[in-house]
Design an enzyme around this catalytic site. Structure first.
Site, PDB file in Angstrom:
ATOM      1  N   GLU A  89       0.824  -1.208   0.000  1.00 29.87           N
ATOM      2  CA  GLU A  89       0.000   0.000   0.000  1.00 29.87           C
ATOM      3  C   GLU A  89       0.864   1.266   0.000  1.00 29.87           C
ATOM      4  O   GLU A  89       0.458   2.304  -0.517  1.00 29.87           O
ATOM      5  CB  GLU A  89      -0.901  -0.017   1.242  1.00 29.87           C
ATOM      6  CG  GLU A  89      -2.319   0.424   0.938  1.00 29.87           C
ATOM      7  CD  GLU A  89      -3.255   0.207   2.113  1.00 29.87           C
ATOM      8  OE1 GLU A  89      -3.905  -0.852   2.134  1.00 29.87           O
ATOM      9  OE2 GLU A  89      -3.351   1.066   2.984  1.00 29.87           O
ATOM     10  N   HIS A 124       7.958 -26.331   0.663  1.00 31.11           N
ATOM     11  CA  HIS A 124       7.307 -27.434  -0.044  1.00 31.11           C
ATOM     12  C   HIS A 124       6.189 -26.939  -0.947  1.00 31.11           C
ATOM     13  O   HIS A 124       5.343 -27.711  -1.361  1.00 31.11           O
ATOM     14  CB  HIS A 124       6.804 -28.458   0.972  1.00 31.11           C
ATOM     15  CG  HIS A 124       7.924 -29.021   1.789  1.00 31.11           C
ATOM     16  ND1 HIS A 124       8.636 -30.132   1.418  1.00 31.11           N
ATOM     17  CD2 HIS A 124       8.506 -28.558   2.926  1.00 31.11           C
ATOM     18  CE1 HIS A 124       9.599 -30.353   2.310  1.00 31.11           C
ATOM     19  NE2 HIS A 124       9.532 -29.411   3.229  1.00 31.11           N
ATOM     20  N   LYS A 154     -13.124   2.088  -1.642  1.00 34.06           N
ATOM     21  CA  LYS A 154     -14.016   2.422  -0.526  1.00 34.06           C
ATOM     22  C   LYS A 154     -15.159   3.305  -1.043  1.00 34.06           C
ATOM     23  O   LYS A 154     -16.322   3.101  -0.712  1.00 34.06           O
ATOM     24  CB  LYS A 154     -13.253   3.204   0.557  1.00 34.06           C
ATOM     25  CG  LYS A 154     -12.365   2.365   1.460  1.00 34.06           C
ATOM     26  CD  LYS A 154     -11.842   3.238   2.603  1.00 34.06           C
ATOM     27  CE  LYS A 154     -10.964   2.470   3.566  1.00 34.06           C
ATOM     28  NZ  LYS A 154     -10.524   3.251   4.716  1.00 34.06           N
TER      29      LYS A 154
HETATM   30  O1  PA5 Z   1      -3.278   1.700   5.787  1.00 30.55           O
HETATM   31  C1  PA5 Z   1      -4.379   2.181   5.559  1.00 30.55           C
HETATM   32  O2  PA5 Z   1      -4.580   3.409   5.611  1.00 30.55           O
HETATM   33  C2  PA5 Z   1      -5.582   1.319   5.242  1.00 30.55           C
HETATM   34  O3  PA5 Z   1      -5.267   0.011   4.981  1.00 30.55           O
HETATM   35  C3  PA5 Z   1      -6.554   1.368   6.409  1.00 30.55           C
HETATM   36  O4  PA5 Z   1      -5.918   0.899   7.567  1.00 30.55           O
HETATM   37  C4  PA5 Z   1      -7.802   0.536   6.163  1.00 30.55           C
HETATM   38  O5  PA5 Z   1      -8.379   0.866   4.943  1.00 30.55           O
HETATM   39  C5  PA5 Z   1      -8.809   0.750   7.286  1.00 30.55           C
HETATM   40  O6  PA5 Z   1      -9.078   2.111   7.409  1.00 30.55           O
HETATM   41  P1  PA5 Z   1      -9.726   2.721   8.697  1.00 30.55           P
HETATM   42  O7  PA5 Z   1      -8.788   2.538   9.841  1.00 30.55           O
HETATM   43  O8  PA5 Z   1      -9.940   4.160   8.374  1.00 30.55           O
HETATM   44  O9  PA5 Z   1     -11.004   1.995   8.918  1.00 30.55           O
END
Ligand code: PA5
Length: 471
Positions: free
Chosen positions: A297, A326, A440
């Site tokens: 990410e 394996h 989202k």
């Molecule tokens: O790293 C990130 O920003 C995302 O993966 C969020 O953690 C994830 O989408 C969850 O978001 P939130 O904490 O706003 O619910």
């Protein structure tokens, strides 16, 4: 608890990233020297950003004394009054708690009798599979459960859905007392959860502004669940501080996270598009999941910092030693030269299991006798490292003297710093996630959230699926 930091120092062995070990795909000292100015400038840019914007995470090991005391008191209360603790969250709000739980707690924690556990049974619901939700209700008693709703944005559909379901069940069973079973962890002043929490009177912990989901394990997102199951969170923070200290030089030879970042960056330039994370410890199985989110990410981006278009990133893949020897190692050894493999080794495991005598008449089995499982797992790691190096595949090994709270903190900080340095070297914004936001927003539009009409129209005008391609 006191930890001997020198004895617990995380080390990184980069030998098999060098051409003298791995052949033509490896680096030479001359190449590393030539790139050192680039590394130094990445280091300086990360250093300059510390504690600012989305880099609040760099300060978490230093600035949470008061919050830690509140977390410890809350955890004590939860341990005394509840038999189950359930985290509701997804992505960065779930992967860290899962990884820390797996790393430090007994590997069959929930199956242990109560007297042998340091806290309540522990579950993290990080999906909206209805079967899983229903299954949860089969193994917990909501009247004896504390739920921790964790969402930085306070609006993520998955987490808020779980929250709505839990709240409904609690209210039906407990009426006014429902709010005593929910702890919210969210932003102090943005999103919906904080407003709901204030209205309902939930105990609330705040996610600091400059701490994104994937960098949040060392704030209340990760620290509260960890403390509830008896993990020494002060030890985790001490380990993170020590790692931060160890990475305070702009010279990659004196800063392991910077060297790791530089090598990954140079490897990406040579087409190594895959980063395999392969710990040789069941306790670190989900650290690999956490790493995959952090790396994927943070570094998978389609814009450079100057706004120009790109498609950058390195696909993270998780593997577990020896299990995946394996399954995946055949591909790593003989498949394309497109990977950097990171092994995580543990010098001293928390258990020692001897392989007993037996099968004397079968020498090909009996050779194992008199050894330990500890020797076997180490030998298999070394053998795999050797085989991949012989095959010319880039690999390096992170060595933890042992797995405990202190080294877990070191490891978390190491990966966070490595990711930040790598993003700086790649000249991308490490800390945003527009690709996640897009999904989202489309979900909000599909389910009719107010304010998403335009997105709904956009989705309606997207090319429709044709039946002739569905066979
Ligand atoms: O790293 C990130 O920003 C995302 O993966 C969020 O953690 C994830 O989408 C969850 O978001 P939130 O904490 O706003 O619910």
């Amino acid at each position: 608890m006191r930890y001997n930091k020198k004895e617990l120092r995380l080390r990184v062995d980069f030998n098999n990233m060098m051409s003298k070990s791995v052949g033509q795909d490896g680096f030479t000292d001359k190449q590393l020297l030539a790139a050192s100015a680039e590394a130094e400038s990445a280091f300086e840019s990360v250093k300059a950003g510390r504690g600012k914007g989305m880099m609040g995470w760099t300060e978490l090991p230093y600035n949470q004394d008061e919050i830690v005391e509140d977390i410890l008191a809350t955890a004590k209360y939860v341990r005394k009054n509840f038999e189950y603790f359930v985290v509701l969250g997804i992505g960065g709000s779930a992967l860290g708690p899962i990884a820390a739980f797996q790393a430090i707690c007994h590997l069959h924690y929930n199956e242990l009798p109560k007297r042998k556990r340091k806290g309540p049974k522990f579950y993290v619901e990080d999906n909206v599979d209805p079967e899983r939700m229903e299954a949860l209700f089969d193994v917990i008693d909501v009247e004896k459960t504390m739920f921790n709703v964790v969402t930085k944005s306070g609006s993520t559909s998955e987490t808020m859905t779980q929250y709505l379901i839990i709240r409904d069940v609690l209210e039906k069973k407990l009426g006014d007392k429902a709010s005593e079973h929910i702890i919210a962890t969210t932003s102090r002043d943005s999103g919906n959860l904080i407003k709901i929490a204030q209205k309902e009177g939930y105990k609330t912990f705040y996610i600091p502004d400059g701490v994104g989901g994937r960098f949040s394990e060392l704030c209340p997102v990760g620290l509260l669940p960890a403390a509830v199951v008896g993990i020494d969170i002060k030890g985790m923070l001490a380990g993170a501080r020590y790692m931060d200290e160890l990475c305070s030089s702009s010279n990659p030879r004196k800063n392991s996270a910077l060297m790791a970042a530089l090598m990954q960056h140079l490897a990406m330039k040579k087409g190594k598009n895959v980063s395999v994370m392969m710990p040789y410890a069941d306790g670190l199985k989900y650290m690999a999941d956490w790493y995959c989110q952090l790396w994927g990410e943070s570094l998978g981006k389609n814009k450079n910092l100057d706004g120009s278009a790109c498609n950058k990133g390195q696909t993270p893949v998780k593997a577990l030693g020896v299990t995946d020897q394996h399954s995946q190692v055949q591909l790593y050894a003989e498949g394309p030269f497109d990977k950097v493999i990171t092994f995580i080794a543990v010098d001293r495991y928390r258990a020692q299991v001897a392989i007993p005598d037996g099968c004397e008449e079968f020498p090909n089995v009996n050779f194992l006798c008199g050894h330990t499982m500890n020797e076997l797992i180490q030998a298999e790691r070394r053998a795999t490292e050797y085989a991949l190096t012989k095959a010319g595949k880039l690999n390096h090994t992170i060595v933890l003297p042992e797995l405990n709270e202190f080294t877990l903190g070191e490891l978390i900080m190491f990966f966070e710093l490595e990711t930040a340095y790598t993003g700086a070297l790649m000249q991308i914004d490490t800390f945003n996630q527009p690709g996640v936001e897009e999904g989202k927003n489309a979900t909000y539009a599909l389910l009719g959230r107010p304010g998403y009409d335009e997105k709904r129209e956009e989705l309606a005008s997207a090319p429709q699926k044709l039946n002739r391609y569905i066979i």
